[in-house]
Write a protein that holds these residues in place. Structure first.
Motif, PDB file in Angstrom:
ATOM      1  N   SER A  31      73.309  80.572 129.469  1.00 28.54           N
ATOM      2  CA  SER A  31      72.795  79.217 129.709  1.00 28.54           C
ATOM      3  C   SER A  31      72.231  79.078 131.119  1.00 28.54           C
ATOM      4  N   ALA A  32      72.805  79.757 132.107  1.00 29.35           N
ATOM      5  CA  ALA A  32      72.265  79.712 133.470  1.00 29.35           C
ATOM      6  C   ALA A  32      70.893  80.371 133.527  1.00 29.35           C
ATOM      7  N   ILE A  33      70.724  81.481 132.832  1.00 27.93           N
ATOM      8  CA  ILE A  33      69.422  82.155 132.789  1.00 27.93           C
ATOM      9  C   ILE A  33      68.399  81.264 132.086  1.00 27.93           C
ATOM     10  N   PHE A  34      68.787  80.636 130.987  1.00 30.28           N
ATOM     11  CA  PHE A  34      67.884  79.741 130.263  1.00 30.28           C
ATOM     12  C   PHE A  34      67.444  78.573 131.138  1.00 30.28           C
ATOM     13  N   LEU A  35      68.385  77.936 131.836  1.00 32.25           N
ATOM     14  CA  LEU A  35      68.041  76.815 132.711  1.00 32.25           C
ATOM     15  C   LEU A  35      67.171  77.260 133.881  1.00 32.25           C
ATOM     16  N   SER A  36      67.392  78.456 134.389  1.00 35.04           N
ATOM     17  CA  SER A  36      66.554  78.968 135.481  1.00 35.04           C
ATOM     18  C   SER A  36      65.113  79.179 135.020  1.00 35.04           C
ATOM     19  N   ILE A  37      64.949  79.733 133.822  1.00 34.68           N
ATOM     20  CA  ILE A  37      63.598  79.941 133.291  1.00 34.68           C
ATOM     21  C   ILE A  37      62.910  78.601 133.050  1.00 34.68           C
ATOM     22  N   CYS A  38      63.654  77.619 132.504  1.00 33.28           N
ATOM     23  CA  CYS A  38      63.077  76.279 132.304  1.00 33.28           C
ATOM     24  C   CYS A  38      62.655  75.660 133.637  1.00 33.28           C
ATOM     25  N   GLY A  39      63.474  75.790 134.658  1.00 30.95           N
ATOM     26  CA  GLY A  39      63.128  75.271 135.982  1.00 30.95           C
ATOM     27  C   GLY A  39      61.905  75.937 136.560  1.00 30.95           C
ATOM     28  N   LEU A  40      61.772  77.244 136.358  1.00 30.25           N
ATOM     29  CA  LEU A  40      60.596  77.973 136.837  1.00 30.25           C
ATOM     30  C   LEU A  40      59.329  77.502 136.133  1.00 30.25           C
ATOM     31  N   LEU A  41      59.404  77.315 134.818  1.00 33.40           N
ATOM     32  CA  LEU A  41      58.236  76.844 134.064  1.00 33.40           C
ATOM     33  C   LEU A  41      57.837  75.430 134.488  1.00 33.40           C
ATOM     34  N   ILE A  42      58.806  74.559 134.670  1.00 33.89           N
ATOM     35  CA  ILE A  42      58.508  73.184 135.090  1.00 33.89           C
ATOM     36  C   ILE A  42      57.906  73.163 136.492  1.00 33.89           C
ATOM     37  N   SER A  43      58.425  73.985 137.403  1.00 32.94           N
ATOM     38  CA  SER A  43      57.876  74.040 138.766  1.00 32.94           C
ATOM     39  C   SER A  43      56.442  74.554 138.769  1.00 32.94           C
ATOM     40  N   THR A  44      56.163  75.553 137.944  1.00 32.58           N
ATOM     41  CA  THR A  44      54.804  76.090 137.853  1.00 32.58           C
ATOM     42  C   THR A  44      53.843  75.045 137.311  1.00 32.58           C
ATOM     43  N   TYR A  45      54.258  74.325 136.286  1.00 29.00           N
ATOM     44  CA  TYR A  45      53.414  73.278 135.706  1.00 29.00           C
ATOM     45  C   TYR A  45      53.168  72.153 136.709  1.00 29.00           C
ATOM     46  N   GLN A  46      54.201  71.766 137.452  1.00 30.58           N
ATOM     47  CA  GLN A  46      54.050  70.708 138.449  1.00 30.58           C
ATOM     48  C   GLN A  46      53.106  71.143 139.573  1.00 30.58           C
ATOM     49  N   ALA A  47      53.183  72.402 139.978  1.00 33.16           N
ATOM     50  CA  ALA A  47      52.269  72.908 141.013  1.00 33.16           C
ATOM     51  C   ALA A  47      50.833  72.898 140.514  1.00 33.16           C
ATOM     52  N   LYS A  48      50.614  73.222 139.244  1.00 30.49           N
ATOM     53  CA  LYS A  48      49.267  73.185 138.667  1.00 30.49           C
ATOM     54  C   LYS A  48      48.718  71.764 138.673  1.00 30.49           C
ATOM     55  N   ILE A  49      49.529  70.795 138.279  1.00 30.81           N
ATOM     56  CA  ILE A  49      49.095  69.391 138.272  1.00 30.81           C
ATOM     57  C   ILE A  49      48.801  68.911 139.692  1.00 30.81           C
ATOM     58  N   ALA A  50      49.645  69.271 140.651  1.00 31.29           N
ATOM     59  CA  ALA A  50      49.423  68.856 142.042  1.00 31.29           C
ATOM     60  C   ALA A  50      48.132  69.456 142.593  1.00 31.29           C
ATOM     61  N   ARG A  51      47.833  70.711 142.250  1.00 32.93           N
ATOM     62  CA  ARG A  51      46.599  71.341 142.721  1.00 32.93           C
ATOM     63  C   ARG A  51      45.368  70.661 142.132  1.00 32.93           C
ATOM     64  N   GLU A  52      45.410  70.321 140.832  1.00 32.67           N
ATOM     65  CA  GLU A  52      44.290  69.602 140.206  1.00 32.67           C
ATOM     66  C   GLU A  52      44.105  68.227 140.822  1.00 32.67           C
ATOM     67  N   ASN A  53      45.197  67.539 141.099  1.00 37.29           N
ATOM     68  CA  ASN A  53      45.120  66.211 141.713  1.00 37.29           C
ATOM     69  C   ASN A  53      44.551  66.286 143.120  1.00 37.29           C
ATOM     70  N   GLN A  54      44.930  67.302 143.859  1.00 35.20           N
ATOM     71  CA  GLN A  54      44.423  67.455 145.217  1.00 35.20           C
ATOM     72  C   GLN A  54      42.926  67.731 145.213  1.00 35.20           C
ATOM     73  N   GLN A  55      42.455  68.523 144.265  1.00 33.65           N
ATOM     74  CA  GLN A  55      41.028  68.831 144.195  1.00 33.65           C
ATOM     75  C   GLN A  55      40.203  67.614 143.808  1.00 33.65           C
ATOM     76  N   THR A  56      40.735  66.747 142.960  1.00 31.33           N
ATOM     77  CA  THR A  56      39.977  65.572 142.539  1.00 31.33           C
ATOM     78  C   THR A  56      40.066  64.431 143.547  1.00 31.33           C
ATOM     79  N   SER A  57      41.032  64.477 144.454  1.00 34.81           N
ATOM     80  CA  SER A  57      41.154  63.382 145.415  1.00 34.81           C
ATOM     81  C   SER A  57      40.210  63.552 146.601  1.00 34.81           C
ATOM     82  N   VAL A  58      39.571  64.685 146.729  1.00 35.06           N
ATOM     83  CA  VAL A  58      38.626  64.927 147.816  1.00 35.06           C
ATOM     84  C   VAL A  58      37.234  64.593 147.294  1.00 35.06           C
ATOM     85  N   LEU A  59      36.871  63.319 147.373  1.00 36.81           N
ATOM     86  CA  LEU A  59      35.588  62.858 146.851  1.00 36.81           C
ATOM     87  C   LEU A  59      34.796  62.142 147.933  1.00 36.81           C
TER      88      LEU A  59
END
Length: 103
Positions: free
Chosen positions: A17-45
């Motif tokens: 269960s610790a390994i499963f939760l770690s993988i879920c946390g890694l996937l969520i962090s990667t997705y959040q970083a992708k969204i933040a990068r897209e938001n940063q690129q669109t805010s420079v207008l």
């Protein structure tokens, strides 16, 4: 035949269960970083503003970038009701005359 009941291995359950939760946390962090990068690129207008002032010898027209991103101007077209004006000064003077003589 004799059946034996084995106790569940709690250490194995906790480690899986610790390994499963770690993988879920890694996937969520990667997705959040992708969204933040897209938001940063669109805010420079760019944000362009046209300012014009009457001077003693004519009209001063300024196109200013008030935004945070670069403004790339490829073409300037001045038109009203699908009628293009030759120059910006002619457009402003025509509009001024049109607005002045409204019946």
């Amino acid at each position: 035949m004799k059946f034996t009941v084995t106790k569940p291995n709690y250490q194995l359950v906790l480690s899986v269960s610790a390994i499963f939760l770690s993988i879920c946390g890694l996937l969520i962090s990667t997705y959040q970083a992708k969204i933040a990068r897209e938001n940063q690129q669109t805010s420079v207008l760019p944000y362009l503003q046209i300012r014009h002032e009457r001077q003693d010898n004519g009209l001063e027209v300024r196109l200013e970038n008030q935004g945070v991103g670069p403004a790339i101007i490829k073409e300037i077209v001045i038109q009203r009701n699908k009628t293009r004006a030759d120059t910006y000064l002619g457009f402003v003077l025509e509009e001024r005359e049109r607005l002045r003589y409204i019946p």
